[in-house]
Design an enzyme around this catalytic site. Structure first.
Site, PDB file in Angstrom:
ATOM      1  N   LYS A  32       0.832  -1.204   0.000  1.00 43.91           N
ATOM      2  CA  LYS A  32       0.000   0.000   0.000  1.00 43.91           C
ATOM      3  C   LYS A  32       0.870   1.260   0.000  1.00 43.91           C
ATOM      4  O   LYS A  32       0.626   2.187  -0.780  1.00 43.91           O
ATOM      5  CB  LYS A  32      -0.895  -0.029   1.253  1.00 43.91           C
ATOM      6  N   ARG A 103      -3.270   3.123   8.550  1.00 46.67           N
ATOM      7  CA  ARG A 103      -3.618   1.807   8.003  1.00 46.67           C
ATOM      8  C   ARG A 103      -2.387   0.915   7.950  1.00 46.67           C
ATOM      9  O   ARG A 103      -1.283   1.392   7.702  1.00 46.67           O
ATOM     10  CB  ARG A 103      -4.148   1.936   6.564  1.00 46.67           C
ATOM     11  N   GLY A 112      -8.344  -6.869   5.101  1.00 49.90           N
ATOM     12  CA  GLY A 112      -9.169  -6.999   6.298  1.00 49.90           C
ATOM     13  C   GLY A 112      -8.501  -7.705   7.467  1.00 49.90           C
ATOM     14  O   GLY A 112      -9.086  -7.842   8.525  1.00 49.90           O
ATOM     15  N   MET A 114      -5.611  -6.901   9.084  1.00 49.71           N
ATOM     16  CA  MET A 114      -4.984  -6.067  10.100  1.00 49.71           C
ATOM     17  C   MET A 114      -5.828  -4.810  10.292  1.00 49.71           C
ATOM     18  O   MET A 114      -6.892  -4.678   9.714  1.00 49.71           O
ATOM     19  CB  MET A 114      -3.556  -5.759   9.691  1.00 49.71           C
ATOM     20  N   ARG A 376      -4.511  -1.197  -5.695  1.00 47.10           N
ATOM     21  CA  ARG A 376      -3.707  -2.423  -5.603  1.00 47.10           C
ATOM     22  C   ARG A 376      -4.201  -3.372  -6.672  1.00 47.10           C
ATOM     23  O   ARG A 376      -5.305  -3.207  -7.198  1.00 47.10           O
ATOM     24  CB  ARG A 376      -3.831  -3.056  -4.214  1.00 47.10           C
ATOM     25  N   HIS A 494     -16.935  -7.800   3.052  1.00 43.35           N
ATOM     26  CA  HIS A 494     -15.870  -8.689   3.515  1.00 43.35           C
ATOM     27  C   HIS A 494     -16.086 -10.105   2.984  1.00 43.35           C
ATOM     28  O   HIS A 494     -15.185 -10.734   2.436  1.00 43.35           O
ATOM     29  CB  HIS A 494     -15.854  -8.689   5.053  1.00 43.35           C
ATOM     30  N   SER A 802      11.064 -42.870 -12.956  1.00 43.92           N
ATOM     31  CA  SER A 802       9.996 -41.988 -12.490  1.00 43.92           C
ATOM     32  C   SER A 802      10.158 -41.840 -10.976  1.00 43.92           C
ATOM     33  O   SER A 802      10.205 -42.841 -10.256  1.00 43.92           O
ATOM     34  CB  SER A 802       8.634 -42.594 -12.828  1.00 43.92           C
ATOM     35  N   CYS A 869       6.146 -38.908 -10.291  1.00 45.97           N
ATOM     36  CA  CYS A 869       4.740 -39.336 -10.197  1.00 45.97           C
ATOM     37  C   CYS A 869       4.222 -39.367  -8.769  1.00 45.97           C
ATOM     38  O   CYS A 869       3.115 -39.809  -8.521  1.00 45.97           O
ATOM     39  CB  CYS A 869       4.525 -40.673 -10.896  1.00 45.97           C
ATOM     40  N   TYR A 889       8.942 -34.920 -17.467  1.00 43.57           N
ATOM     41  CA  TYR A 889       7.495 -34.798 -17.279  1.00 43.57           C
ATOM     42  C   TYR A 889       7.120 -34.902 -15.807  1.00 43.57           C
ATOM     43  O   TYR A 889       7.929 -35.350 -14.973  1.00 43.57           O
ATOM     44  CB  TYR A 889       6.751 -35.879 -18.083  1.00 43.57           C
TER      45      TYR A 889
END
Ligand code: PEP
Ligand code: MG
Length: 937
Positions: A32, A103, A112, A114, A376, A494, A802, A869, A889
């Site tokens: 912020k 803030r 919300g 803090m 933001r 909220h 694998s 895997c 993979y």
């Protein structure tokens, strides 16, 4: 106590386009603070102020409040002075008071979680000054009562004493509203509010034994420290754990000159999104309230109106409000203040263009003048995330790489979330309608309190959390619920914002429902539902239904399909699936799996006659008996493979030979054993003895994996036959199967060698019998640390590797897969582990072993395919790591295939960016050296 050196800058001013910080300083100034500075720099009207750095939060946790204030007070005084200069008023001045807001603001937004305090600086004297200055006594006293309420809650800990209680200040406010016969606090007069203020002060003294502080500087110091404290509240800690935010980041504090949205009907406050946060549509939208302060919009106490005319008209359709009534009672900002709306429209474009990202902004209009309080990057649903990234890519605003990095892979899960079955919905009874706050469909039992939601969910129940409105205290309950339903609050309440962030289905502002917390009932249109009753909610339409409704999974299409194409174009790795049934294989294929990376054959043995034949094999006294039983299993297993290979035609299917200890196939309880004895026509005693003989102290380290195939080679023989005969039978039908046979739990070279010999011998025999051949591979899982060390020699027999990272994690840590849940949560809580290593691959330990195995394996067989895997194959950070170390993979559960595809692409994009950066630094260094030594060419 050693105080930190005071020559480091801890307070950064912004305002008047003279900001000392900028957007690159998020670590120090928080998201912020950095954004406020950045906006100030590029001409956005932000109220002047200053940011106290996150370093101070860390210092505060070490040296305490008093010492912290000593470190920063001089800088704060100077910054307040500069704010006074820009605002033309003075902090604490009784005639012309400057009021401040404070803030929190961490490196990443924690909405919300803090605290915030507004109207700081008001006291019995300055409130009169504010009244005179604004020529609005009511406004001044309203601001004062709001300030005491917030200060009381945040700094002095004035909270409800029991969960059924209401906020102590709201109780006083409600009583005066009742006494005056008004239902809205805007209808209270200045005198009423004086009485409210007195009531607030009295209750503070009564509960806390100390008065509300009148000195503005005491107030400011108290608020700054309380905001630092709010970094450590339970809800903030919970949020950080949920979102993987490190504890040691700390929060910054942003103090700003107050601007007022509650100075009469030419003032307003609102929240806006440059695009739709629920659907991603490129449509400016948001909500505002006339004559109100910011928290009124998000708290959901008054139902806000829409900013744009289009948004307002859409809202009216959903809410069933006729156009005439909309225009008179719920007009948009665009209609009420067209000029300010135009400015806001231009500014939101400017902000989105600057950040090249969807913005979520807060604004205030004070007597017709527009201020932007913050911007933001906006929280959004999974669907909106994909749509916005793809549309920005399409519009040429961002590159393919940037679009990929904008995706949170785990959030894609939401797009694969259930929707209600269309035919079931036709018959469903709608009991209420609210706003479509967060899409999806959810069915569950009604609960009214967050802790009940957690408790029920722990018992395996599916619940819908029903609240009048939610607050940050409800976070754990929301997270444990299937969905959230609120009676009050808009699209930016909220409940709505948090649910979207979590990807939870939510319907907010269902105004017709009534909730009685004491009776634990929800009533709507004459129907009453109690705790435990089933309801269903549709977060895409806002509908609330009675009872359970069946759900189905949605299809991959549109923007999602485009994203998958972009991801594949940037990936080096490919994604396969772990699947054992034709249905799962089809799902995996539809989600773009390039084959099956793990078919656990044991899963095929559990149904009906298969388990009987399997048990006959287990009960057999010798190899001959086993062979007889296996002969019965062969056609069944061959048929299973035919079906699986048919679905996966032309793509490789890695079939793993039998892996688990045999006791898993026999019942452990008396009842089951009796049943088994009856079916198999043997004495109960025989079964008991067999179960007894199969029992192991450490089954995970016991007679399992290739130890089975090497001690009972007939099992390997039968399975090989089933696999290859299935493939050859399909070949006859013109379907190409690509089988790969995988040996589990290899630890020593000879184990692999012997299995390979058995497989090849059977294969050659079958080819002879069929007079035909096909290509197949024999490989192994690498899931025992010893196999890692012997990987170069194992690779002589194994054509592919694998990584079975479930077992590899178990054996590397020495944590039993079956028992680790007893202590891992405690380790996480104490910070001994950052992640559960069975969920997130342990790169430093298990990952290092994988690197060794890859290096050694490829030394013997340079191009051998290597994959993963274990469960980690569908976990984004683990997939990225696999990309980095060179696996070919990852194989994961079918529904995680799209997530893994994006994670693989992100891993490759990040790798290339890091490589380019390293090359750039190298070039720069070389250039410097040339300059230093004046080397030419
Ligand atoms: C593994 O160990 O990672 C693996 C995939 O096998 P399983 O989970 O079946 O033991
Ligand atoms: Mg394993």
């Amino acid at each position: 106590m050693m105080l930190p050196k005071n020559d480091i800058k801890h307070v950064y001013f912004f305002g008047n386009h003279e900001a000392e910080g900028n957007v690159t300083m998020k670590n120090l100034l928080g998201g912020k603070g950095a954004n406020l500075a950045e906006m100030d720099r590029f001409g956005i009207p932000v109220p002047p102020g200053f940011t106290i750095t996150t370093d101070i939060c860390k210092i505060y946790n070490k040296i305490g409040g008093k010492n912290t204030i000593k470190v920063i007070i001089d800088e704060i005084e100077e910054a307040v002075n500069r704010v006074e200069g820009v605002m033309g008023s003075k902090f604490g001045d009784v005639n012309n008071p400057l009021l401040l807001s404070a803030r929190s603001g961490a490196r990443v937004s924690m909405p919300g979680m803090m605290d915030t305090v507004l109207n700081l600086g008001l006291n019995d004297a300055t409130v009169e000054g504010l009244a005179k200055k604004s020529k609005n006594e009511r406004f001044a006293w309203d601001s004062y009562r709001r300030f005491i309420q917030m200060y009381g809650g945040v700094v002095m800990g004035m909270k409800p004493e029991a969960k059924e209680d209401h906020d102590p200040f709201e109780v006083i406010l409600d009583k005066i509203k009742d006494d005056r016969g008004v239902d809205d606090d805007t209808k209270l007069t200045a005198d009423d509010l004086r009485e409210v203020v007195q009531g607030f002060k009295d209750i503070i003294i009564k509960r806390k034994g100390m008065p509300f502080p009148e000195d503005p500087w005491d107030q400011l110091r108290g608020v700054i420290l309380a905001i630092f404290d709010s970094w450590n509240t339970d809800r903030a800690i919970y949020y950080r754990r949920m979102n993987d935010i490190p504890e040691d980041w700390g929060t910054a504090v942003n103090v700003q000159g107050m601007v007022y949205g509650n100075m009469g009907d030419n003032s307003a406050t609102g929240v806006a999104f440059t695009r739709d946060a629920a659907t991603g549509e490129n449509l400016f939208n948001g909500e505002y309230l006339l004559n109100a302060q910011g928290e009124d919009v998000v708290a959901g106490v008054r139902t806000p109106r829409q900013i744009t005319k289009t948004g307002s008209q859409r809202w009216a359709v959903l809410a069933g409000v006729p156009e005439e009534e909309r225009v008179s009672d719920f007009p948009s900002l665009e209609e009420v203040m067209p000029e300010v709306y135009q400015q806001l429209y231009v500014l939101q474009n400017k902000l989105e263009d600057h950040y090249r990202e969807m913005q979520d902004l807060e604004f205030t209009i004070q007597e017709g003048r527009l201020w932007i309080l913050q911007t933001r990057s906006g929280k959004r649903t999974g669907a909106a995330m994909v749509r916005i990234a793809m549309e920005m890519l399409d519009a040429g605003i961002i590159t393919e790489q940037e679009a990929l990095l904008r995706i949170e892979p785990n959030k894609l899960d939401e797009l694969l979330h259930p929707i209600f079955k269309p035919e079931a919905i036709l018959e469903a009874h709608v009991i209420a309608k609210g706003l479509p706050a967060s899409p999806g469909a959810a069915t569950g039992q009604v609960v009214f309190f967050a802790d009940d939601a957690v408790a029920h969910a722990e018992q395996g129940k599916r619940v819908i959390l029903v609240r009048t409105e939610t607050s940050p205290e409800d976070l754990a309950g929301m997270n444990n619920a299937q969905g959230i339903l609120t009676a009050r609050g808009g699209m930016t309440s909220h409940a709505a914002v948090v649910a979207r962030g979590m990807g939870k289905c939510c319907v907010s502002g269902a105004g017709k429902i009534r909730i009685d917390y004491h009776e634990k009932t929800l009533s709507s249109n004459g129907d009453t539902f109690r705790e435990g009753d089933w309801i269903s909610i549709n977060g895409t339409t806002g509908e609330v239904y009675e009872g359970k409704i069946d759900t189905i999974k949605p299809k991959v299409s549109g923007h999602f399909a485009t994203l998958m194409q972009v991801a594949d174009a940037h990936s080096r790795m490919y994604i396969k699936a772990n699947a054992d049934t034709p249905h799962d294989a089809q799902v995996a294929r539809d989600f773009g799996a390039k084959g099956i990376g793990l078919c656990r054959t044991e899963h095929m043995f559990f149904e009906g006659e298969k388990i009987i034949a399997m048990r006959e094999m287990i009960l057999a006294k010798d190899a001959t008996g086993r062979k007889d039983a296996l002969a019965k299993l062969l056609p069944i297993q061959r048929k299973d493979f035919e079906e699986l290979f048919a679905v996966m035609h032309d793509l490789p299917v890695t079939v793993r030979l039998l892996d688990p200890p045999l006791h898993e196939f026999v019942p452990q309880d008396e009842e089951g054993q009796k049943e088994m004895a009856e079916v198999m026509n043997v004495d109960l005693e025989v079964i008991r003895n067999k179960v007894e003989s199969l029992s192991e102290t450490n089954p995970m380290l016991g007679h399992r994996g290739c130890r089975l195939g090497n001690t009972y080679p007939e099992i390997t023989e039968m399975q090989t036959r089933a696999i290859l005969e299935a493939a050859l039978n399909l070949k006859k039908r013109g379907i190409r199967a690509v089988p790969e046979i995988m040996i589990p739990l290899t630890g020593i070279v000879t184990e692999m060698k012997l299995q390979e010999i058995i497989v090849r011998k059977v294969a050659n025999k079958i080819f002879e019998e069929y007079g035909d051949t096909l290509e197949y591979k024999v490989g192994t899982m690498i899931e025992i640390p010893r196999a890692v060390i012997a990987a170069d020699r194992i690779a002589k027999s194994a054509e592919f590797f694998s990584f079975g990272t479930n077992d590899l994690t178990q054996m590397t840590f020495g944590y039993s897969r079956d028992d680790a849940a007893k202590f891992i949560p405690i380790y996480l809580e104490k910070g001994l582990l950052h992640h559960d290593p069975f969920e997130v691959l342990d790169q430093e330990g298990v990952g290092e072993l994988m690197k060794v195995a890859i290096k050694k394996g490829r030394k013997t067989r340079p191009n051998m395919p290597i994959g993963i895997c274990g469960e980690h194959g569908g976990e984004p950070s683990s997939v990225e790591f696999c990309n980095l170390i060179g696996t070919d993979y990852a194989s994961c559960s079918p529904y995680r295939v799209p997530i893994a595809r994006v994670a693989a692409a992100q891993g490759e994009v990040k790798r290339l960016i890091a490589k380019e950066e390293a090359e750039r630094i190298k070039r720069e260094k070389a250039l410097q050296i040339r300059k230093k030594f004046q080397i030419k060419n």
